[in-house]
Design a protein around this motif. Structure first.
Motif, PDB file in Angstrom:
ATOM      1  N   LYS A 103      -0.236   3.745   1.563  1.00  0.00           N
ATOM      2  CA  LYS A 103      -0.612   4.351   2.834  1.00  0.00           C
ATOM      3  C   LYS A 103       0.257   3.818   3.963  1.00  0.00           C
ATOM      4  O   LYS A 103       0.563   2.643   4.029  1.00  0.00           O
ATOM      5  CB  LYS A 103      -2.082   4.062   3.146  1.00  0.00           C
ATOM      6  CG  LYS A 103      -3.051   4.705   2.170  1.00  0.00           C
ATOM      7  CD  LYS A 103      -4.482   4.465   2.620  1.00  0.00           C
ATOM      8  CE  LYS A 103      -5.466   5.183   1.708  1.00  0.00           C
ATOM      9  NZ  LYS A 103      -6.863   4.992   2.155  1.00  0.00           N
ATOM     10  N   ASP A 104       0.627   4.694   4.861  1.00  0.00           N
ATOM     11  CA  ASP A 104       1.426   4.291   6.019  1.00  0.00           C
ATOM     12  C   ASP A 104       0.706   4.675   7.312  1.00  0.00           C
ATOM     13  O   ASP A 104       1.316   4.926   8.332  1.00  0.00           O
ATOM     14  CB  ASP A 104       2.810   4.950   5.962  1.00  0.00           C
ATOM     15  CG  ASP A 104       3.792   4.319   6.942  1.00  0.00           C
ATOM     16  OD1 ASP A 104       3.562   3.159   7.318  1.00  0.00           O
ATOM     17  OD2 ASP A 104       4.746   5.003   7.335  1.00  0.00           O
ATOM     18  N   GLN A 105      -0.619   4.731   7.221  1.00  0.00           N
ATOM     19  CA  GLN A 105      -1.401   5.111   8.379  1.00  0.00           C
ATOM     20  C   GLN A 105      -1.634   3.899   9.285  1.00  0.00           C
ATOM     21  O   GLN A 105      -1.889   2.797   8.805  1.00  0.00           O
ATOM     22  CB  GLN A 105      -2.750   5.687   7.946  1.00  0.00           C
ATOM     23  CG  GLN A 105      -2.635   6.943   7.093  1.00  0.00           C
ATOM     24  CD  GLN A 105      -1.984   8.098   7.844  1.00  0.00           C
ATOM     25  OE1 GLN A 105      -2.311   8.333   9.013  1.00  0.00           O
ATOM     26  NE2 GLN A 105      -1.084   8.809   7.193  1.00  0.00           N
ATOM     27  N   LEU A 106      -1.570   4.112  10.580  1.00  0.00           N
ATOM     28  CA  LEU A 106      -1.763   3.020  11.530  1.00  0.00           C
ATOM     29  C   LEU A 106      -3.139   2.382  11.362  1.00  0.00           C
ATOM     30  O   LEU A 106      -3.281   1.158  11.456  1.00  0.00           O
ATOM     31  CB  LEU A 106      -1.594   3.544  12.958  1.00  0.00           C
ATOM     32  CG  LEU A 106      -1.680   2.488  14.071  1.00  0.00           C
ATOM     33  CD1 LEU A 106      -0.614   1.426  13.892  1.00  0.00           C
ATOM     34  CD2 LEU A 106      -1.546   3.155  15.437  1.00  0.00           C
ATOM     35  N   TYR A 143       2.730  -6.553   5.923  1.00  0.00           N
ATOM     36  CA  TYR A 143       2.283  -5.273   5.388  1.00  0.00           C
ATOM     37  C   TYR A 143       3.522  -4.516   4.935  1.00  0.00           C
ATOM     38  O   TYR A 143       4.457  -4.356   5.716  1.00  0.00           O
ATOM     39  CB  TYR A 143       1.571  -4.511   6.506  1.00  0.00           C
ATOM     40  CG  TYR A 143       0.531  -3.515   6.073  1.00  0.00           C
ATOM     41  CD1 TYR A 143       0.888  -2.318   5.468  1.00  0.00           C
ATOM     42  CD2 TYR A 143      -0.814  -3.748   6.300  1.00  0.00           C
ATOM     43  CE1 TYR A 143      -0.066  -1.403   5.098  1.00  0.00           C
ATOM     44  CE2 TYR A 143      -1.788  -2.832   5.941  1.00  0.00           C
ATOM     45  CZ  TYR A 143      -1.407  -1.663   5.339  1.00  0.00           C
ATOM     46  OH  TYR A 143      -2.351  -0.745   4.965  1.00  0.00           O
ATOM     47  N   LEU A 144       3.558  -4.092   3.692  1.00  0.00           N
ATOM     48  CA  LEU A 144       4.716  -3.376   3.172  1.00  0.00           C
ATOM     49  C   LEU A 144       4.244  -2.104   2.483  1.00  0.00           C
ATOM     50  O   LEU A 144       3.330  -2.134   1.658  1.00  0.00           O
ATOM     51  CB  LEU A 144       5.488  -4.265   2.194  1.00  0.00           C
ATOM     52  CG  LEU A 144       6.906  -3.834   1.813  1.00  0.00           C
ATOM     53  CD1 LEU A 144       7.788  -3.709   3.055  1.00  0.00           C
ATOM     54  CD2 LEU A 144       7.514  -4.848   0.848  1.00  0.00           C
ATOM     55  N   THR A 145       4.864  -0.983   2.846  1.00  0.00           N
ATOM     56  CA  THR A 145       4.449   0.317   2.319  1.00  0.00           C
ATOM     57  C   THR A 145       5.271   0.692   1.093  1.00  0.00           C
ATOM     58  O   THR A 145       6.488   0.544   1.073  1.00  0.00           O
ATOM     59  CB  THR A 145       4.626   1.403   3.398  1.00  0.00           C
ATOM     60  OG1 THR A 145       3.885   1.027   4.559  1.00  0.00           O
ATOM     61  CG2 THR A 145       4.121   2.742   2.911  1.00  0.00           C
ATOM     62  N   LYS A 146       4.573   1.173   0.052  1.00  0.00           N
ATOM     63  CA  LYS A 146       5.248   1.684  -1.138  1.00  0.00           C
ATOM     64  C   LYS A 146       5.814   3.071  -0.846  1.00  0.00           C
ATOM     65  O   LYS A 146       5.183   3.838  -0.116  1.00  0.00           O
ATOM     66  CB  LYS A 146       4.269   1.778  -2.306  1.00  0.00           C
ATOM     67  CG  LYS A 146       3.661   0.460  -2.747  1.00  0.00           C
ATOM     68  CD  LYS A 146       2.659   0.713  -3.868  1.00  0.00           C
ATOM     69  CE  LYS A 146       1.976  -0.541  -4.327  1.00  0.00           C
ATOM     70  NZ  LYS A 146       0.976  -0.278  -5.387  1.00  0.00           N
ATOM     71  N   PHE A 172       8.986   0.471  -1.888  1.00  0.00           N
ATOM     72  CA  PHE A 172       9.682  -0.537  -1.097  1.00  0.00           C
ATOM     73  C   PHE A 172      10.872  -1.079  -1.889  1.00  0.00           C
ATOM     74  O   PHE A 172      10.943  -0.945  -3.116  1.00  0.00           O
ATOM     75  CB  PHE A 172       8.740  -1.686  -0.740  1.00  0.00           C
ATOM     76  CG  PHE A 172       8.119  -2.347  -1.952  1.00  0.00           C
ATOM     77  CD1 PHE A 172       8.766  -3.384  -2.612  1.00  0.00           C
ATOM     78  CD2 PHE A 172       6.889  -1.924  -2.436  1.00  0.00           C
ATOM     79  CE1 PHE A 172       8.206  -3.983  -3.732  1.00  0.00           C
ATOM     80  CE2 PHE A 172       6.320  -2.508  -3.561  1.00  0.00           C
ATOM     81  CZ  PHE A 172       6.981  -3.540  -4.207  1.00  0.00           C
ATOM     82  N   THR A 222       0.823  -1.200   0.000  1.00  0.00           N
ATOM     83  CA  THR A 222       0.000   0.000   0.000  1.00  0.00           C
ATOM     84  C   THR A 222       0.858   1.251   0.000  1.00  0.00           C
ATOM     85  O   THR A 222       1.991   1.240   0.486  1.00  0.00           O
ATOM     86  CB  THR A 222      -0.921   0.032   1.231  1.00  0.00           C
ATOM     87  OG1 THR A 222      -1.677   1.237   1.219  1.00  0.00           O
ATOM     88  CG2 THR A 222      -0.127  -0.056   2.522  1.00  0.00           C
ATOM     89  N   ASP A 258      -4.881   2.011   8.666  1.00  0.00           N
ATOM     90  CA  ASP A 258      -4.897   1.124   7.506  1.00  0.00           C
ATOM     91  C   ASP A 258      -4.200  -0.193   7.816  1.00  0.00           C
ATOM     92  O   ASP A 258      -4.645  -1.265   7.406  1.00  0.00           O
ATOM     93  CB  ASP A 258      -4.218   1.796   6.311  1.00  0.00           C
ATOM     94  CG  ASP A 258      -5.011   2.989   5.819  1.00  0.00           C
ATOM     95  OD1 ASP A 258      -6.231   2.836   5.604  1.00  0.00           O
ATOM     96  OD2 ASP A 258      -4.429   4.071   5.668  1.00  0.00           O
ATOM     97  N   LYS A 259      -3.090  -0.103   8.562  1.00  0.00           N
ATOM     98  CA  LYS A 259      -2.391  -1.333   8.945  1.00  0.00           C
ATOM     99  C   LYS A 259      -3.267  -2.167   9.872  1.00  0.00           C
ATOM    100  O   LYS A 259      -3.332  -3.392   9.754  1.00  0.00           O
ATOM    101  CB  LYS A 259      -1.068  -0.994   9.624  1.00  0.00           C
ATOM    102  CG  LYS A 259      -0.041  -0.385   8.672  1.00  0.00           C
ATOM    103  CD  LYS A 259       1.303  -0.203   9.348  1.00  0.00           C
ATOM    104  CE  LYS A 259       2.317   0.345   8.352  1.00  0.00           C
ATOM    105  NZ  LYS A 259       3.657   0.506   8.955  1.00  0.00           N
TER     106      LYS A 259
END
Length: 224
Positions: A81-84, A98-101, A103, A79, A86-87
């Protein structure tokens, strides 16, 4: 060879991830959105899925939830998104990682290998369907206090089908999974073994093997 599904509406991401996966010896299957992925899951034997969250139609959260409901393999959500929150939602619907773009592809590979090792270590040694229990270690089937010993290939075939109740396997998939890609026989071998299993379990309503005409077979676990 392990099959990894990449689900992302960005073709460049699919190509980039696919390139690194193929170099590591994985077989890559691509889907441009969640709906296309659902169709592939119905017909292919997937070992791990890499799923983008933000997609048109069925998004990554919905697809992950579907995978958890019907299948048993690891999922990595990708994703931007790096919002808590969303995780939190990702893990609540069953993602394993969960890996944030953006990456690093190498980091993704590390995570894939770690998840595959973990799933291999905790893979089911037994399956329970109603009153029937299949034990992989001893190749035994127990039902209502009775024990049945099956020939190796019959047990492996039954265990494979029972591991994914309701999922259709083609004859070609079953040949590769049970007998191996170097098997010299034909797919009639599957039909013969299915017939033997049906004969053995004709009075056992926990195990119903259904023929999907022109496609293959699936095991239907009778509702308790």
């Amino acid at each position: 060879m392990l099959d990894i599904l990449i689900v992302d509406d960005d073709r460049h991401i699919r190509e980039l991830v696919g390139y690194y996966l193929q170099n590591e010896g994985y077989r890559v299957i691509e889907a441009a959105d969640g709906n296309e992925a659902s169709e592939l899951l119905f017909s292919r034997n997937i070992d791990l899925a890499i799923v983008d969250v933000m997609m048109p139609g069925k998004d990554g959260f919905q697809l992950c939830e579907e995978i958890r409901r019907y299948y048993d393999f690891p999922v990595i959500l990708l994703t931007a998104k790096d919002q808590l929150a969303d995780k939190e939602r990702g893990f609540s619907v069953g993602t394993d990682d969960y890996l944030t773009k953006p990456f690093e592809p190498q980091e993704l590979l590390f995570r894939i290998k770690a998840l595959l090792r973990r799933y291999q270590m905790v893979s089911a040694e037994s399956i329970k369907l109603g009153d029937t229990i299949m034990n992989r270690k001893g190749y035994e089937v127990h039902c209502k206090g009775k024990q049945l010993m099956l020939p190796l290939k019959e047990f492996e075939l039954l265990f494979q089908l029972a591991s994914y109740p309701g999922r259709i396997f083609t004859r070609e998939e079953l040949i590769e999974l049970i007998w191996g890609i170097d098997f010299n026989g034909d797919d009639r071998t599957v039909d013969v073994h299915i017939k033997r299993l049906r004969d053995r379990f004709k009075d056992n309503h926990d195990i119903i093997i259904t023929t999907m005409r022109g496609v293959g077979y699936k095991l239907e676990a009778a509702s308790s």
